[in-house]
Design a protein around this motif. Structure first.
Motif, short mmCIF file in Angstrom:
data_model
loop_
_atom_site.label_atom_id
_atom_site.label_comp_id
_atom_site.label_asym_id
_atom_site.label_seq_id
_atom_site.Cartn_x
_atom_site.Cartn_y
_atom_site.Cartn_z
N LYS A 18 0.67 -1.27 -0.14
CA LYS A 18 0.22 -0.14 0.05
C LYS A 18 1.12 1.09 0.40
N SER A 20 3.61 1.45 -1.12
CA SER A 20 4.01 1.17 -2.74
C SER A 20 2.67 2.33 -3.46
N THR A 21 1.84 1.81 -3.26
CA THR A 21 0.58 2.36 -4.07
C THR A 21 1.26 3.77 -4.40
N TYR A 22 0.58 4.30 -2.83
CA TYR A 22 0.65 5.81 -2.26
C TYR A 22 1.74 6.86 -3.18
N LYS A 24 3.86 5.73 -5.53
CA LYS A 24 3.60 5.59 -6.98
C LYS A 24 2.76 6.70 -7.61
N SER A 25 1.65 6.64 -6.87
CA SER A 25 0.84 7.78 -7.13
C SER A 25 0.82 9.15 -7.25
N LEU A 86 -5.43 1.95 0.11
CA LEU A 86 -5.34 2.11 -1.03
C LEU A 86 -5.26 0.58 -1.21
N ARG A 87 -5.50 0.29 -3.01
CA ARG A 87 -5.60 -0.95 -3.10
C ARG A 87 -4.33 -1.90 -2.96
N ASP A 89 -0.21 -3.04 -3.90
CA ASP A 89 0.92 -2.05 -5.39
C ASP A 89 0.76 -3.96 -6.08
N ASN A 157 -7.56 -9.34 -7.47
CA ASN A 157 -6.12 -8.73 -8.34
C ASN A 157 -6.40 -9.65 -9.51
#
Length: 326
Positions: A18, A20-22, A24-25, A86-87, A89, A157
């Motif tokens: 999560k 990582s998702t943030y 990267k966003s 968040l979803r 990554d 996924n």
């Protein structure tokens, strides 16, 4: 550049995924820490308390550049809400990375196949917390009272129809049956990773647990002797809809039961044709429990039916008797 360190997870670490998702966003490059590279910020996560010394070494090495979370380091630390929601990554972990963390699973090819299954699975929580307050468990302190946090659809996924569900107590969930129905309707294969509270089993819950496809054994726990009646009643109910060969029962040892009580639980479960799996509390260094766990978990008991005649334990008893005589 943001660096990540997965200290001890056997499967992909949700918190790191999560994060990582943030990052990267917001345009950051994110990767697992590599020697010789500089990072603006490093996040590490440790699941097991036995990893605390590793975390201390990381703090000494990276100082104020690193932030560490996870039950193995700081039970109170949580992700900010905007990141928690968040979803994950699903591109963060490679198959090779997860395969390298697998121990005793067989050939390299088998590990890679299993790792692919895990990396391509959806995973996460639809609920947090627990209705129980077991003295040996971190969940009540870490996550608080039982509450919903996400829908099944939030965890999927697109790479596969496998779902690894981390909910701590699915059978305590008021929406348990609705979620199982949705899993069936979506034709998902589910791994109820934290197990089911078999003491809360009802005929309807058992029916729907029998209707969905499971990635591996459906597991539950018998931790304390005082739970015996409810556990055995739950097993009987579940068995009406899920065959016994698909059951596994975790047994906590070294917490507040005697070895005689541990053996009693083992014999009771095997007499019911339920596979037991021994978990040693906080990995306490008890030589007898270590050998008992191997005898049970490796299914050696199916060939050597008497623990007292189990070769490695026979050899170890001299040392054990010396240690326990003080």
């Amino acid at each position: 550049m943001i660096g990540l360190i997965d200290v001890d997870s056997k499967i992909p670490n949700l918190a790191l995924m999560k994060l990582s998702t943030y990052y990267k966003s917001i345009g950051e490059t994110v990767e697992f820490v590599q020697d010789g590279k500089e990072y603006e910020k490093i996040f590490a996560s440790a699941i097991f308390t036995r990893s605390k010394s590793i975390c201390e070494d990381l703090v000494n090495k990276y100082e104020d550049k690193i932030e560490i979370g996870g039950t193995g380091w700081d039970i109170k630390k949580t992700l900010p809400d905007k990141i928690e929601k968040l979803r994950p990554d699903y591109e963060l972990y490679s198959i090779e990375e997860i395969a390298s963390r697998m121990k005793g699973i067989g050939t390299k090819e088998h590990k890679l196949k299993k790792a692919k299954e895990i990396v391509e699975a959806g995973m996460g929580y639809t609920s947090r917390g627990c209705v129980r307050n077991c003295g040996f468990c971190f969940v009540p302190e870490k996550e608080g009272e039982f509450h919903d946090v996400a829908e099944i659809s939030d965890l999927l996924n697109p790479k596969s129809n496998i779902l690894i569900l981390h909910d701590n107590n699915l059978t305590a969930d008021p929406y348990c049956i609705d979620k199982l129905k949705e899993i069936k309707e979506r034709k998902l294969i589910v791994d109820i990773n934290q197990g089911c509270d078999v003491r809360l089993m009802t005929d309807e819950k058992a029916y729907w647990l029998g209707q969905v496809k499971h990635l591996r054994s459906l597991h539950y726990a018998w931790d304390l002797m005082g739970h015996e009646r409810k556990v055995l009643e739950g097993i009987e109910t579940l068995s009406k809809h899920v065959k016994k060969y698909k059951h596994m029962c975790f047994m906590l040892v070294g917490y507040n039961t005697t070895f005689e009580e541990d053996m009693y639980r083992f014999k009771t479960l095997t007499s019911l044709k339920v596979d037991p799996f021994v978990m040693i509390y906080n990995q306490i260094p008890d030589l007898r429990l270590k050998h008992f766990a191997r005898w049970v978990n490796s299914r050696i008991y199916k060939k050597c039916t008497n623990f007292e005649e189990y070769g490695p334990w026979v050899k170890a008893q001299v040392k054990y008797n010396q240690l326990t005589s003080f």
